[in-house]
Motif scaffolding. Structure first.
Motif, PDB file in Angstrom:
ATOM      1  N   GLY A   1      36.284  43.743  33.387  1.00 53.65           N
ATOM      2  CA  GLY A   1      36.657  42.542  34.124  1.00 53.65           C
ATOM      3  C   GLY A   1      35.588  41.998  35.033  1.00 53.65           C
ATOM      4  N   SER A   2      34.391  42.561  34.995  1.00 56.15           N
ATOM      5  CA  SER A   2      33.324  42.115  35.893  1.00 56.15           C
ATOM      6  C   SER A   2      33.044  40.627  35.716  1.00 56.15           C
ATOM      7  CB  SER A   2      32.039  42.911  35.634  1.00 56.15           C
ATOM      8  OG  SER A   2      32.210  44.259  35.992  1.00 56.15           O
ATOM      9  N   GLY A   3      32.825  39.953  36.834  1.00 59.33           N
ATOM     10  CA  GLY A   3      32.524  38.531  36.815  1.00 59.33           C
ATOM     11  C   GLY A   3      33.745  37.637  36.840  1.00 59.33           C
ATOM     12  N   GLN A   4      34.947  38.222  36.758  1.00 53.62           N
ATOM     13  CA  GLN A   4      36.183  37.449  36.779  1.00 53.62           C
ATOM     14  C   GLN A   4      36.869  37.586  38.134  1.00 53.62           C
ATOM     15  OE1 GLN A   4      37.033  35.571  33.932  1.00 53.62           O
ATOM     16  NE2 GLN A   4      34.957  36.259  33.407  1.00 53.62           N
ATOM     17  N   THR A   5      37.701  36.601  38.457  1.00 48.73           N
ATOM     18  CA  THR A   5      38.522  36.662  39.655  1.00 48.73           C
ATOM     19  C   THR A   5      39.980  36.492  39.268  1.00 48.73           C
ATOM     20  OG1 THR A   5      36.804  35.772  41.117  1.00 48.73           O
ATOM     21  CG2 THR A   5      39.080  35.593  41.878  1.00 48.73           C
ATOM     22  N   VAL A   6      40.808  37.444  39.645  1.00 50.16           N
ATOM     23  CA  VAL A   6      42.253  37.349  39.454  1.00 50.16           C
ATOM     24  C   VAL A   6      42.874  37.026  40.804  1.00 50.16           C
ATOM     25  CG1 VAL A   6      44.364  38.549  38.785  1.00 50.16           C
ATOM     26  CG2 VAL A   6      42.232  38.997  37.549  1.00 50.16           C
ATOM     27  N   ALA A   7      43.587  35.917  40.883  1.00 49.84           N
ATOM     28  CA  ALA A   7      44.304  35.569  42.104  1.00 49.84           C
ATOM     29  C   ALA A   7      45.719  36.130  42.042  1.00 49.84           C
ATOM     30  CB  ALA A   7      44.339  34.061  42.296  1.00 49.84           C
ATOM     31  N   ILE A   8      46.231  36.525  43.184  1.00 50.56           N
ATOM     32  CA  ILE A   8      47.572  37.098  43.304  1.00 50.56           C
ATOM     33  C   ILE A   8      48.299  36.339  44.406  1.00 50.56           C
ATOM     34  CG2 ILE A   8      48.888  39.135  44.026  1.00 50.56           C
ATOM     35  CD1 ILE A   8      46.540  40.812  42.827  1.00 50.56           C
ATOM     36  N   ILE A   9      49.525  35.939  44.143  1.00 50.18           N
ATOM     37  CA  ILE A   9      50.340  35.241  45.136  1.00 50.18           C
ATOM     38  C   ILE A   9      51.597  36.053  45.417  1.00 50.18           C
ATOM     39  CG2 ILE A   9      51.727  33.188  45.621  1.00 50.18           C
ATOM     40  CD1 ILE A   9      49.810  31.582  43.902  1.00 50.18           C
ATOM     41  N   ASP A  10      51.872  36.259  46.691  1.00 46.46           N
ATOM     42  CA  ASP A  10      53.126  36.842  47.167  1.00 46.46           C
ATOM     43  C   ASP A  10      53.429  36.227  48.525  1.00 46.46           C
ATOM     44  OD1 ASP A  10      53.823  38.812  45.124  1.00 46.46           O
ATOM     45  OD2 ASP A  10      52.045  39.915  45.773  1.00 46.46           O
TER      46      ASP A  10
ATOM     47  N   ALA B   1      47.629  40.041  33.492  1.00 47.78           N
ATOM     48  CA  ALA B   1      46.556  39.225  34.068  1.00 47.78           C
ATOM     49  C   ALA B   1      45.236  39.983  34.038  1.00 47.78           C
ATOM     50  CB  ALA B   1      46.920  38.828  35.495  1.00 47.78           C
ATOM     51  N   ALA B   2      45.285  41.276  34.323  1.00 47.62           N
ATOM     52  CA  ALA B   2      44.064  42.083  34.307  1.00 47.62           C
ATOM     53  C   ALA B   2      43.492  42.171  32.900  1.00 47.62           C
ATOM     54  CB  ALA B   2      44.360  43.482  34.850  1.00 47.62           C
ATOM     55  N   GLN B   3      44.355  42.342  31.897  1.00 50.25           N
ATOM     56  CA  GLN B   3      43.853  42.392  30.525  1.00 50.25           C
ATOM     57  C   GLN B   3      43.225  41.069  30.115  1.00 50.25           C
ATOM     58  OE1 GLN B   3      45.959  44.459  27.425  1.00 50.25           O
ATOM     59  NE2 GLN B   3      47.393  45.345  28.882  1.00 50.25           N
ATOM     60  N   MET B   4      43.783  39.962  30.571  1.00 47.94           N
ATOM     61  CA  MET B   4      43.181  38.662  30.281  1.00 47.94           C
ATOM     62  C   MET B   4      41.820  38.528  30.969  1.00 47.94           C
ATOM     63  SD  MET B   4      44.892  37.064  28.098  1.00 47.94           S
ATOM     64  CE  MET B   4      46.450  36.513  27.452  1.00 47.94           C
ATOM     65  N   ALA B   5      41.690  39.084  32.171  1.00 49.94           N
ATOM     66  CA  ALA B   5      40.401  39.050  32.862  1.00 49.94           C
ATOM     67  C   ALA B   5      39.357  39.846  32.100  1.00 49.94           C
ATOM     68  CB  ALA B   5      40.552  39.586  34.284  1.00 49.94           C
ATOM     69  N   VAL B   6      39.748  41.003  31.576  1.00 50.98           N
ATOM     70  CA  VAL B   6      38.816  41.810  30.784  1.00 50.98           C
ATOM     71  C   VAL B   6      38.407  41.049  29.525  1.00 50.98           C
ATOM     72  CG1 VAL B   6      38.536  43.971  29.505  1.00 50.98           C
ATOM     73  CG2 VAL B   6      39.748  43.972  31.701  1.00 50.98           C
ATOM     74  N   ALA B   7      39.376  40.382  28.877  1.00 45.45           N
ATOM     75  CA  ALA B   7      39.069  39.619  27.667  1.00 45.45           C
ATOM     76  C   ALA B   7      38.135  38.456  27.965  1.00 45.45           C
ATOM     77  CB  ALA B   7      40.360  39.111  27.033  1.00 45.45           C
ATOM     78  N   GLN B   8      38.359  37.761  29.071  1.00 43.50           N
ATOM     79  CA  GLN B   8      37.478  36.656  29.443  1.00 43.50           C
ATOM     80  C   GLN B   8      36.063  37.146  29.720  1.00 43.50           C
ATOM     81  OE1 GLN B   8      40.426  33.245  31.364  1.00 43.50           O
ATOM     82  NE2 GLN B   8      39.030  34.336  32.709  1.00 43.50           N
ATOM     83  N   ALA B   9      35.966  38.300  30.390  1.00 43.02           N
ATOM     84  CA  ALA B   9      34.644  38.852  30.696  1.00 43.02           C
ATOM     85  C   ALA B   9      33.903  39.223  29.417  1.00 43.02           C
ATOM     86  CB  ALA B   9      34.780  40.069  31.610  1.00 43.02           C
ATOM     87  N   THR B  10      34.625  39.812  28.469  1.00 46.59           N
ATOM     88  CA  THR B  10      34.001  40.228  27.211  1.00 46.59           C
ATOM     89  C   THR B  10      33.572  39.024  26.373  1.00 46.59           C
ATOM     90  OG1 THR B  10      35.328  42.254  27.198  1.00 46.59           O
ATOM     91  CG2 THR B  10      34.341  41.569  25.105  1.00 46.59           C
ATOM     92  N   ALA B  11      34.451  38.010  26.300  1.00 43.66           N
ATOM     93  CA  ALA B  11      34.175  36.839  25.464  1.00 43.66           C
ATOM     94  C   ALA B  11      33.351  35.778  26.178  1.00 43.66           C
ATOM     95  CB  ALA B  11      35.492  36.227  24.994  1.00 43.66           C
ATOM     96  N   ASN B  12      33.232  35.909  27.499  1.00 43.23           N
ATOM     97  CA  ASN B  12      32.557  34.891  28.311  1.00 43.23           C
ATOM     98  C   ASN B  12      33.192  33.519  28.083  1.00 43.23           C
ATOM     99  OD1 ASN B  12      30.678  33.995  30.219  1.00 43.23           O
ATOM    100  ND2 ASN B  12      29.165  33.479  28.657  1.00 43.23           N
ATOM    101  N   LYS B  13      34.521  33.514  28.080  1.00 39.24           N
ATOM    102  CA  LYS B  13      35.282  32.282  27.884  1.00 39.24           C
ATOM    103  C   LYS B  13      36.449  32.252  28.857  1.00 39.24           C
ATOM    104  CE  LYS B  13      34.267  32.015  22.924  1.00 39.24           C
ATOM    105  NZ  LYS B  13      34.846  32.100  21.556  1.00 39.24           N
ATOM    106  N   VAL B  14      36.933  31.056  29.141  1.00 39.81           N
ATOM    107  CA  VAL B  14      38.105  30.882  29.983  1.00 39.81           C
ATOM    108  C   VAL B  14      39.300  30.598  29.090  1.00 39.81           C
ATOM    109  CG1 VAL B  14      39.199  29.470  31.762  1.00 39.81           C
ATOM    110  CG2 VAL B  14      36.775  30.063  31.959  1.00 39.81           C
ATOM    111  N   ILE B  15      40.324  31.418  29.183  1.00 37.05           N
ATOM    112  CA  ILE B  15      41.494  31.270  28.317  1.00 37.05           C
ATOM    113  C   ILE B  15      42.393  30.137  28.798  1.00 37.05           C
ATOM    114  CG2 ILE B  15      43.601  32.416  27.511  1.00 37.05           C
ATOM    115  CD1 ILE B  15      42.003  35.055  27.628  1.00 37.05           C
ATOM    116  N   GLY B  16      42.537  29.953  30.121  1.00 37.01           N
ATOM    117  CA  GLY B  16      43.420  28.922  30.651  1.00 37.01           C
ATOM    118  C   GLY B  16      44.873  29.245  30.387  1.00 37.01           C
ATOM    119  N   PHE B  17      45.689  28.188  30.209  1.00 38.11           N
ATOM    120  CA  PHE B  17      47.102  28.398  29.870  1.00 38.11           C
ATOM    121  C   PHE B  17      47.162  28.994  28.468  1.00 38.11           C
ATOM    122  CE2 PHE B  17      51.038  26.280  28.030  1.00 38.11           C
ATOM    123  CZ  PHE B  17      51.898  27.289  28.460  1.00 38.11           C
TER     124      PHE B  17
END
Length: 665
Positions: free
Chosen positions: A279-288, A574-590
């Motif tokens: 997940g390096s290079g990604q930011t996961v936001a959390i709301i509570d 969300a964390a798995q999506m961050a790892v995937a974005q980091a690996t693919a160097n792409k933004v998945i979005g919705f």
């Protein structure tokens, strides 16, 4: 790099920080006696769609004190709603020419948001009535305000009443609120009820809701007839219980999985190893809602004992209100009620994606404060993945408010920001509502709803199997002869399980057509979309210093606890999506259109179908002293099935599946 938010405080364009809150609280002390509401002026418009379904004569319990402070929220119409939906669909759908061509926040706002003049007119009118403005986001989608019951009655020409709903006494309008005609055209909804304050974290522990037993002599603890010790991996330990499902030997519940186990089971790392950079290079936001005063130190203490690196300087940041601004604490379940949620979210993301940055944005309450927290992220594009582990009781908000909330989700989709929402922990919600309903916001067509599973991880950190998360359990007792038996029929009463089902409000989105069974959808949105670990009996180990005093946020000693709920499933996804974005160097979005396309093409998700043989674990409660046989895959009226189902969606999220979704770009 981590975003440079430090411990900045929430500050939106019209948020008056502590002065506004002090004024709002002061209203309750200075308001005059109740006065009858003003009749609607001749040049006014009423909003019958702004009355929640629970505000009816059968649930009415009385008249609230006139000086009670109530939060309100006005949602504005999007001038081009159809265009905003079309843009969100186009940038999110893999076969669209505009796929991935996300708008910047300023561009989305200038193209689709209400104009500044129309919003200013409403804000100025509210101020002129003496109401306190709590926030207007840069997107101008809504305004959050506060006033007394007497003021709300007068300003909106309605009558606020007390109603019994969801085990709480809530204030809501008995008649449709009205606003002057000269500002009404820009307004979609006028929310002046406390229904939003039933928003709760979708958090579950093995002992949730249990009470300590009373001993006959007031001294000696009651001993269960048999004790089930927890296991560190599936099947590590077993106990003998009365015969059920053709056996007397049952595996025991999980003490709490570790990051290494979940990384191995879900394919983030090779089983038996831990990736410290996923997940390096990604930011996961959390709301509570609210904020834990010990979140960083707790997470670092937990990390040291859990085999993952501590948070690097700047890796965790937060934007939170001052604790003096924490409002509506009693209705919102107190800061202590949300601390476990924030801790679980942060440690779930850090455990599965230790290299990702984490931005926590806390709401000043569990209503409009959560909207303001969301807009803080969207208006500044502070992250492109947002985990939200909370939900309402079904879709029991006013119809207009549901549409107003969806406008926020449209902004996120248009900007390429994926919103992940827990599907809920109460199954079909019949026990709370009397009818089946999915939880909102997870039922919105423009968010990814995350359902739940029960997960078996082997001693070598490999994936063994998953069932749908739906827990029924029956107590083990002794009969008159001293023999072990069950207190009733098996599998026993429903305890909790993943939320889901068919929306009564939102039409079926195009991405669900063809994959979601028509008999289930009936032309409407069905949730969830995907699933991950949620069962607390196969839960996740976290560590925190619990809040012992909500007034001063005093905390006790650090301790490890085991939690589950779709509150766990959402940040894991969300964390798995961050790892995937980091690996693919792409933004998945919705992600939903790509998720359904990938699943339809035979993706690498785990299809969670009913098990060939019943799956159960033995559990002994340290709170009640009881021992139970806990049956899995019993989720109220919701049911797993081959392919799509309303417990797990298209299936359980794996890192290979997340990579396929990312590859859709």
């Amino acid at each position: 790099m981590a975003p440079d938010h430090g411990s900045h405080r929430l500050s939106l364009r019209v948020l008056a920080v502590t002065a506004a809150v002090a004024s709002a609280v002061g209203l309750a002390a200075t308001s005059a006696a109740a006065a009858p509401p003003n009749p609607p002026p001749k040049s006014s418009k009423s909003f019958p769609g702004s009355v929640p379904s629970w505000a009816g004569s059968r649930t009415k319990t009385g008249i609230p004190l006139s000086n009670t402070t109530v939060e309100g929220e006005i949602y504005f119409n999007l001038p081009d709603l159809a265009g905003a939906k079309a843009a969100a669909d186009a940038v999110s759908t893999p076969d669209s020419a505009a796929y991935g061509q996300y708008l910047k926040p300023g561009d989305w706002i200038s193209k689709y948001a209400p104009t500044q003049d129309t919003v200013d007119a409403t804000v100025n009118w509210l101020k002129a009535q003496g109401l306190v403005i709590m926030g207007v986001p840069q997107s101008r989608l809504y305004v959050v305000f506060r006033g007394t019951v007497a003021q709300i009655n007068q300003v909106f020409s309605t009558t606020e009443q007390n109603y019994s709903f969801g085990g709480q006494t809530l204030i809501g309008p008995a008649t449709a609120p009205s606003v002057p005609a000269d500002i009404a055209a820009s307004i979609q909804s006028v929310s002046v009820d406390q229904g939003r304050l039933l928003t709760r974290p979708a958090l579950a522990s093995p002992t949730s809701g249990e009470a300590s037993p009373s001993s006959p002599d007031g001294n000696k603890p009651i001993q269960p007839p048999v004790t089930a010790p927890c296991s560190t991996s599936w099947g590590e330990k077993s106990v003998t219980l009365p015969e059920a499902y053709g056996t007397t030997s049952f595996p025991t519940f999980i003490c709490g999985y570790t990051p290494k186990q979940l990384q191995g089971a879900y394919g983030v790392s090779t089983p038996g190893t831990v990736s410290s950079t996923a997940g390096s290079g990604q930011t996961v936001a959390i709301i509570d809602a609210y904020a834990s005063p010990t979140i960083e130190s707790d997470t670092n203490t937990w990390a040291a004992a859990s085999g993952v690196p501590a948070l690097a300087p700047g890796q965790y940041s937060q934007i939170v209100p001052d604790s003096q601004m924490f409002l509506d604490q009693a209705l919102c379940a107190q800061p202590s009620g949300w601390q476990g949620e924030q801790t679980l979210d942060v440690q779930a993301v850090h455990g599965l994606a230790p290299g990702a940055n984490i931005l926590y944005v806390g709401g000043f309450n569990c209503g409009g404060g959560l909207d303001i927290a969301m807009s803080t992220i969207l208006d500044g594009h502070l992250a492109n993945i947002v985990s939200n582990s909370y939900g309402n009781v079904g879709e029991a908000l006013s119809p207009d408010a549901l549409q107003g909330e969806q406008n926020i989700h449209l902004q996120a989709a248009g900007e390429g920001i994926g919103l992940y929402f827990s599907s809920g922990d109460s199954g079909d919600e019949k026990a709370n509502l009397g009818y089946a309903s999915p939880d909102f916001p997870a039922s919105s067509p423009y968010v990814t709803a995350v359902g739940g599973t029960s997960l078996a991880v082997g001693a070598d950190d490999t994936y063994k199997f998953e069932t749908g998360w739906g827990t029924a359990r029956q107590r083990v007792v002794q009969d008159a002869s001293g023999n072990l038996t069950y207190a009733g029929s098996l599998p026993g009463p429903f305890r909790f399980g993943a939320g889901g089902g068919t929306s009564a409000v939102f039409a079926q989105p195009a991405y669900q057509s063809g994959l979601v069974p028509a008999a289930l959808a009936g032309g409407h949105r069905v949730s969830p979309d995907v699933a991950s670990l949620a069962d607390p009996y196969t839960g996740y180990r976290i560590g925190l210093s619990p809040i012992t005093n909500d007034h001063v946020l005093k905390t006790g000693g650090f301790a490890f606890e085991t939690y589950g709920g779709t509150s766990l499933a959402s940040p894991l996804t969300a964390a798995q999506m961050a790892v995937a974005q980091a690996t693919a160097n792409k933004v998945i979005g919705f992600a939903n259109p790509a998720i359904y396309d990938t699943a339809a093409a035979g993706g690498a998700e785990h299809d969670v179908a009913p098990p060939a043989n019943p799956v159960s674990v033995a559990f002994s409660s340290t709170v009640s002293g009881n021992t139970y046989l806990v049956g899995m895959d019993h989720d109220s009226s919701l049911a797993t099935a081959p392919g799509y189902d309303d417990v797990t969606g298209v299936g359980s999220m794996t890192e290979a599946f997340a990579q396929q979704v990312a590859a859709a770009h």
